[in-house]
Design an enzyme around this catalytic site. Sequence first.
Site, short mmCIF file in Angstrom:
data_model
loop_
_atom_site.label_atom_id
_atom_site.label_comp_id
_atom_site.label_asym_id
_atom_site.label_seq_id
_atom_site.Cartn_x
_atom_site.Cartn_y
_atom_site.Cartn_z
N HIS A 1 0.87 -1.31 0.05
CA HIS A 1 0.07 0.09 -0.25
C HIS A 1 0.95 1.03 -0.09
CE1 HIS A 1 -3.69 2.21 0.85
NE2 HIS A 1 -2.92 2.97 1.59
N GLU A 2 1.66 1.15 0.89
CA GLU A 2 2.45 2.39 0.96
C GLU A 2 3.55 2.84 -0.18
OE1 GLU A 2 1.91 4.80 3.18
OE2 GLU A 2 0.41 3.45 4.16
N HIS B 1 1.76 4.52 -2.84
CA HIS B 1 2.16 6.13 -2.56
C HIS B 1 3.46 6.53 -2.88
CE1 HIS B 1 -2.05 6.51 -0.81
NE2 HIS B 1 -1.47 5.65 0.48
#
Length: 450
Positions: free
Chosen positions: A22-23, A26
């Site tokens: 997920h990170e 980003h």
Amino acid sequence: MFDFFWNLGSFILALGILVTVHEYGHFWVARKAGVKVLRFSIGFGKPLLKWHDKQGTEYVIAAIPLGGYVKMLDERVDEVPESERHLSFNAKSVQARIAIVAAGPMANFIFAIFALAAMYMVGVQSIKPVVGSVNEGSRAAQAGITAKQQIVKIGDDEITTWQDATFSLMASLGDSRVAVTVRDEQYQEQVKTINIDGWKLDQQDVPPLASLGIVPFRPNATLEVAAITANSAAAEADLRVGDTIIKVGDETISSWQQLVNLIQQSANKSLQFSVKRQDSIEQLIVTPKARNTADGQQQGFLGVAPVVEQWPQGYIETRHYGPLDSIVLGIQETWRLISLSFDMIGNLITGQVSVKNLSGPVGIAVGAGTSVSYGFVAFLSFLALISVNLGVFNLLPLPVLDGGHLMYYIIELFRKKPVSEKTQEFGFKVGALLLIFLTCFALFNDVSRL
């Protein structure tokens, strides 16, 4: 105690993988958009391990493995030198900021596709969806579904596994009826219509199939003991693997379910067991321990598992797929999970699904431990499911989540100016309170299941 540490370790592994994915979404898009990334952290709190790359980003593995974050250069948070303002997140166009924020959930969806594709390439073992029994008076019984029929279609969905059946039924919540195509032992197909008007998943841990009265076929459990839980009532009574249970008191035991019913009604009561051990009959005094059910009632628990008969030929099959077919199937299954997740959120809001079914970290930990114990393919399936749920959850329009940021940026895109800081700050406070409430409620549900 072993189960606790196994589940904890599996939880940390699963969450670590999904948070990193997920990170990284980003992080990767932020770098591509020209934003300076100050820190990439997996976990919170005290750093256990950290290092820097050539672009000055600090990578951290922290002590509390319950999430992670990507810290970017941002004038709203830190003082930014004039020479680096063009590298600041807030200096980028609203389209770029939307892309950076959306990249986290998108990374979770992409990960799910590849996890499922890998699962299909390794080989998926599935159980043919044959009905074992139908509860008397249930919706399924009223529709004319009977034992030994195989479910081949629900609505327009082809059904090859019990998971297919469950997902299709959940997608039908809110409808008045659902058509179920079944095939009998003579390969004759019939369409049965189940009345699901007013049907809700309003009981904790009762799956859709069970709530309609359908019990999947399983091989019969014998009365021979296959496994005994450490420190259980069975272990304390010297019941042993290989023993065959013949009687409890004066009651002759003819089925495992009969034994289960008797034990559940006998919490903290001493029972005399007659068991066949090799060539002799042994008499044992067994006192089932008590444990609480979801509705607060006490139930007896013995701590044994039976030897189960073999599956009939053809009931279990393992399907392998090539790389291209696996990716296509991964995309289709991920899309179905995304759609189902949003449907379930809607059903929670409308009351079609009870909030008692929400799970939190403890439920995820137990699921992770169970899937790891079942093997690599089961763990991949679990990771894909939780990855999709994490992506969907982060898209909810709560200001503390990615969805909340996206909501503000989309408003900015149409208004041609940012939402005021005062409004954003108020939204963050309300969102944080709602998130804390949801987490506490999910934890309460988890604890009530233990």
